[in-house]
Write a protein that holds these residues in place. Sequence first.
Motif, PDB file in Angstrom:
ATOM      1  N   LYS A  21     -10.279   9.833  -4.792  1.00  0.00           N
ATOM      2  CA  LYS A  21     -10.080   8.395  -4.639  1.00  0.00           C
ATOM      3  C   LYS A  21     -10.218   7.970  -3.186  1.00  0.00           C
ATOM      4  O   LYS A  21     -10.790   6.909  -2.894  1.00  0.00           O
ATOM      5  CB  LYS A  21      -8.708   7.993  -5.185  1.00  0.00           C
ATOM      6  CG  LYS A  21      -8.632   8.026  -6.703  1.00  0.00           C
ATOM      7  CD  LYS A  21      -7.317   7.456  -7.219  1.00  0.00           C
ATOM      8  CE  LYS A  21      -7.311   7.455  -8.749  1.00  0.00           C
ATOM      9  NZ  LYS A  21      -6.041   6.925  -9.292  1.00  0.00           N
ATOM     10  N   ARG A  69       0.867  -1.178   0.000  1.00  0.00           N
ATOM     11  CA  ARG A  69       0.000   0.000   0.000  1.00  0.00           C
ATOM     12  C   ARG A  69       0.904   1.228   0.000  1.00  0.00           C
ATOM     13  O   ARG A  69       1.978   1.213   0.599  1.00  0.00           O
ATOM     14  CB  ARG A  69      -0.915   0.031   1.231  1.00  0.00           C
ATOM     15  CG  ARG A  69      -1.761  -1.235   1.450  1.00  0.00           C
ATOM     16  CD  ARG A  69      -2.838  -1.397   0.402  1.00  0.00           C
ATOM     17  NE  ARG A  69      -3.680  -2.558   0.656  1.00  0.00           N
ATOM     18  CZ  ARG A  69      -3.471  -3.771   0.145  1.00  0.00           C
ATOM     19  NH1 ARG A  69      -2.435  -3.985  -0.651  1.00  0.00           N
ATOM     20  NH2 ARG A  69      -4.292  -4.773   0.411  1.00  0.00           N
ATOM     21  N   ILE A 121     -12.793   5.148  -2.477  1.00  0.00           N
ATOM     22  CA  ILE A 121     -12.241   3.821  -2.188  1.00  0.00           C
ATOM     23  C   ILE A 121     -12.202   3.522  -0.691  1.00  0.00           C
ATOM     24  O   ILE A 121     -12.495   2.411  -0.253  1.00  0.00           O
ATOM     25  CB  ILE A 121     -10.828   3.698  -2.794  1.00  0.00           C
ATOM     26  CG1 ILE A 121     -10.923   3.788  -4.323  1.00  0.00           C
ATOM     27  CG2 ILE A 121     -10.145   2.398  -2.367  1.00  0.00           C
ATOM     28  CD1 ILE A 121      -9.591   4.015  -5.008  1.00  0.00           C
ATOM     29  N   TYR A 150      -6.666  -1.614  -1.998  1.00  0.00           N
ATOM     30  CA  TYR A 150      -6.147  -0.712  -3.033  1.00  0.00           C
ATOM     31  C   TYR A 150      -4.623  -0.690  -3.004  1.00  0.00           C
ATOM     32  O   TYR A 150      -4.011  -0.413  -1.970  1.00  0.00           O
ATOM     33  CB  TYR A 150      -6.701   0.704  -2.827  1.00  0.00           C
ATOM     34  CG  TYR A 150      -6.492   1.600  -4.011  1.00  0.00           C
ATOM     35  CD1 TYR A 150      -7.199   1.391  -5.191  1.00  0.00           C
ATOM     36  CD2 TYR A 150      -5.584   2.658  -3.959  1.00  0.00           C
ATOM     37  CE1 TYR A 150      -7.010   2.209  -6.295  1.00  0.00           C
ATOM     38  CE2 TYR A 150      -5.400   3.483  -5.058  1.00  0.00           C
ATOM     39  CZ  TYR A 150      -6.113   3.250  -6.219  1.00  0.00           C
ATOM     40  OH  TYR A 150      -5.928   4.066  -7.315  1.00  0.00           O
TER      41      TYR A 150
END
Length: 325
Positions: free
Chosen positions: A282, A169, A286, A232
């Motif tokens: 985002k 990440r 997300i 993500y």
Amino acid sequence: MQKVLITGAAGFLGSHLCDRFIKEGFRVIGMDNLITGDLKNIEHLFKLQNFEFYHHDVTKFVHIPGDLDYILHFASPASPIDYLKIPIQTLKVGSLGTHNLLGLAKEKKARILIASTSEVYGDPLVHPQNEDYYGNVNTIGPRGVYDEAKRFQESITMAYHTYHGLETRIVRIFNTYGPRMRLNDGRVVPAFIGQALRGEDLTVFGDGSQTRSFCYVDDLVEGVYKLLFSDYIYPINIGNPDEITIKEFAEEIIKLTNTTQKIIYKELPINDPLQRQPDISKARKILNWEAKIKRTEGMSKTLEYFKKFSKEELARSEHRNFLKN
């Protein structure tokens, strides 16, 4: 009990992350070489059974006995005063240090989150900055040692994900502030507050029209926590899009501290970004995350922290031609 390694644990952000993961029931291993970190930030954790501290430089081989579930790599000088003073160490922690920790994550089959920065965007030609923007960075300028260390850090992290299938990440952190910042670390929030508390005029570089967007540390920690446990894998901006000019911010600090200082102006440093504002579309979509703490509230909490410093500590922290980050 899951185990997490947090590098840069005695620093501003690292210490707050240690607090959060302790609160969430993790066994926390803090690691720091104390070049810019301070044990005072984590001394309240030493008495806890589920916290241990390693005094270690991550640019050297990193060994952690037993299982390890997560790694958060936050070890790096983050202020201009620090990375201009120790440029080689800054480059090494972003390159060698990141390589060592990625190797450790691979060995332990741990998920690793890398702390990148809005500085990968350099002096941006796109505003606000979104994750698809590649940046405008001077690789050989004075800020390049920090900017390029972080850009390389992102590249090698994605390479480990692609080649080794490592769970990675990447968080791109925008200007963050709050308790445990160092008064003399050169960043705009402690610099202005320190000057105000010492009765000095506030120093603004350039004409003060350059902008920053300040995120309170609790919001940042929440964003990092959500990103770690998301699916993500690409870089994501975490910051507060509430943009303000440096001149306006200096005026806010004078009003907040109830002082009568003036604003004085000095020449703008080389490659100092003229605009900084995160596009957090985002993060909203997300992670279901956005900053919640208003600047008035966050600055009041930060001011109360700095008011606890003695006059002697304030005097020692007198700014050293600081640069705005």
